[in-house]
Design a protein around this motif. Structure first.
Motif, short mmCIF file in Angstrom:
data_model
loop_
_atom_site.label_atom_id
_atom_site.label_comp_id
_atom_site.label_asym_id
_atom_site.label_seq_id
_atom_site.Cartn_x
_atom_site.Cartn_y
_atom_site.Cartn_z
N GLU A 78 0.82 -1.22 0.00
CA GLU A 78 0.00 0.00 0.00
C GLU A 78 0.85 1.27 0.00
O GLU A 78 0.39 2.33 -0.40
CB GLU A 78 -0.94 0.03 1.21
CG GLU A 78 -2.04 -1.00 1.18
CD GLU A 78 -1.62 -2.36 1.74
OE1 GLU A 78 -2.44 -3.28 1.70
OE2 GLU A 78 -0.47 -2.50 2.20
N ASN A 79 2.10 1.15 0.45
CA ASN A 79 3.00 2.31 0.49
C ASN A 79 3.79 2.50 -0.80
O ASN A 79 4.45 3.51 -0.98
CB ASN A 79 4.00 2.16 1.64
CG ASN A 79 3.37 2.41 2.99
OD1 ASN A 79 2.22 2.83 3.08
ND2 ASN A 79 4.12 2.14 4.04
N GLN A 80 3.73 1.54 -1.70
CA GLN A 80 4.54 1.60 -2.91
C GLN A 80 3.94 2.54 -3.94
O GLN A 80 2.78 2.43 -4.29
CB GLN A 80 4.67 0.20 -3.52
CG GLN A 80 5.43 -0.77 -2.67
CD GLN A 80 5.44 -2.16 -3.27
OE1 GLN A 80 5.27 -2.35 -4.47
NE2 GLN A 80 5.65 -3.15 -2.42
N LYS A 81 4.75 3.43 -4.43
CA LYS A 81 4.43 4.29 -5.57
C LYS A 81 5.35 3.83 -6.69
O LYS A 81 6.54 4.15 -6.71
CB LYS A 81 4.66 5.77 -5.24
CG LYS A 81 3.82 6.29 -4.09
CD LYS A 81 2.37 6.33 -4.48
CE LYS A 81 1.55 6.90 -3.34
NZ LYS A 81 0.15 6.66 -3.48
N LEU A 82 4.80 3.04 -7.60
CA LEU A 82 5.57 2.39 -8.65
C LEU A 82 5.53 3.24 -9.92
O LEU A 82 4.47 3.72 -10.31
CB LEU A 82 4.97 1.00 -8.91
CG LEU A 82 5.67 0.07 -9.88
CD1 LEU A 82 7.08 -0.25 -9.41
CD2 LEU A 82 4.86 -1.22 -10.01
N HIS A 83 6.69 3.41 -10.56
CA HIS A 83 6.80 4.27 -11.74
C HIS A 83 7.60 3.61 -12.85
O HIS A 83 8.52 2.85 -12.59
CB HIS A 83 7.50 5.58 -11.38
CG HIS A 83 6.77 6.42 -10.41
ND1 HIS A 83 6.85 6.21 -9.05
CD2 HIS A 83 5.94 7.47 -10.58
CE1 HIS A 83 6.10 7.11 -8.43
NE2 HIS A 83 5.54 7.88 -9.34
N THR A 110 8.91 4.26 -4.71
CA THR A 110 9.16 5.01 -3.48
C THR A 110 8.25 4.49 -2.40
O THR A 110 7.22 3.86 -2.67
CB THR A 110 8.93 6.52 -3.67
OG1 THR A 110 7.57 6.72 -4.10
CG2 THR A 110 9.89 7.12 -4.67
N ASP A 111 8.61 4.75 -1.15
CA ASP A 111 7.83 4.33 0.01
C ASP A 111 7.14 5.55 0.59
O ASP A 111 7.79 6.47 1.08
CB ASP A 111 8.76 3.70 1.04
CG ASP A 111 8.03 3.13 2.25
OD1 ASP A 111 6.80 3.31 2.38
OD2 ASP A 111 8.70 2.49 3.08
N SER A 112 5.79 5.57 0.53
CA SER A 112 5.05 6.71 1.06
C SER A 112 5.04 6.73 2.59
O SER A 112 4.75 7.75 3.19
CB SER A 112 3.60 6.68 0.55
OG SER A 112 2.90 5.59 1.13
N GLU A 113 5.33 5.58 3.20
CA GLU A 113 5.40 5.43 4.66
C GLU A 113 4.09 5.82 5.35
O GLU A 113 4.09 6.20 6.51
CB GLU A 113 6.59 6.20 5.24
CG GLU A 113 7.91 5.70 4.70
CD GLU A 113 9.10 6.46 5.23
OE1 GLU A 113 8.93 7.44 5.98
OE2 GLU A 113 10.23 6.06 4.91
N ILE A 114 2.96 5.73 4.64
CA ILE A 114 1.66 6.06 5.22
C ILE A 114 1.17 4.94 6.13
O ILE A 114 0.74 5.16 7.25
CB ILE A 114 0.61 6.32 4.12
CG1 ILE A 114 1.00 7.57 3.33
CG2 ILE A 114 -0.78 6.46 4.71
CD1 ILE A 114 0.16 7.81 2.09
N TYR A 115 1.25 3.70 5.63
CA TYR A 115 0.74 2.56 6.38
C TYR A 115 1.86 1.93 7.20
O TYR A 115 3.01 1.97 6.81
CB TYR A 115 0.14 1.52 5.43
CG TYR A 115 -1.03 2.08 4.65
CD1 TYR A 115 -2.29 2.15 5.20
CD2 TYR A 115 -0.86 2.57 3.36
CE1 TYR A 115 -3.36 2.67 4.49
CE2 TYR A 115 -1.92 3.10 2.64
CZ TYR A 115 -3.16 3.14 3.21
OH TYR A 115 -4.21 3.67 2.51
N GLU A 116 1.48 1.32 8.31
CA GLU A 116 2.47 0.71 9.19
C GLU A 116 3.06 -0.53 8.54
O GLU A 116 2.45 -1.17 7.69
CB GLU A 116 1.85 0.35 10.53
CG GLU A 116 0.78 -0.73 10.44
CD GLU A 116 0.15 -1.04 11.78
OE1 GLU A 116 0.10 -2.22 12.11
OE2 GLU A 116 -0.27 -0.11 12.47
#
Length: 156
Positions: A78-83, A110-116
């Motif tokens: 859920e934290n992954q922003k894939l490009h 990148t890691d959004s670090e939103i979810y634990e």
């Protein structure tokens, strides 16, 4: 079209730490690399993050790719922003072929670090099929039912 029909080919995924994507990663991600080049599967440390080569197919879903990335880098899906290049890749049910990801491509995440952080085993166990489904060989027997048999034992 033939380019999208591939099986067990390598793509490279960079985990980018920090706010700005290095120009070298952006350029590599925007252009296709050499699909026949043999590369190591081991994660490599770079000055801006890590990279790993993953074996995928055109039919690999984005969800499956995110699970591979989670396993390689420890970033919750859920934290992954894939490009790919400057374009974000979304839609977990889409395949790599649907998103025009070819063998040898370079992606970055990148890691959004939103979810634990949580254990990948939790996600994998949620994928398992319903345990209440019985095997065909046990259909019609007590082995496939939730009924507890009642035994009548008489004193003799």
């Amino acid at each position: 079209m033939r380019k999208l029909n591939y099986c067990d080919e390598a793509i490279c995924v960079y985990l980018v730490r920090g706010k700005e994507v290095p120009k070298s990663v952006m350029e590599a991600s925007a252009s296709a690399s050499e699909p026949d080049r043999r590369t190591s599967k081991r994660s490599r440390k770079t000055s801006f993050g890590n990279s790993v080569n993953l074996r995928v197919s055109g039919t690999t879903s984005i969800y499956q790719l995110k699970m591979m990335i989670w396993e390689a880098f420890g970033v919750v899906k859920e934290n992954q922003k894939l490009h790919k290049g400057s374009t974000e890749i979304g839609g977990d049910s889409a395949t790599l072929a649907d998103k025009n990801v070819f063998p040898g491509d370079v992606l970055w995440v990148t890691d959004s670090e939103i979810y634990e952080n949580r254990d990948i085993a939790d996600e994998l166990s949620a994928q398992k099929f319903d345990s209440r489904q019985s095997e065909e060989g046990f259909r019609g027997t007590l082995l496939s039912s939730d009924v507890v048999p009642i035994h009548n034992f008489q004193d003799t």
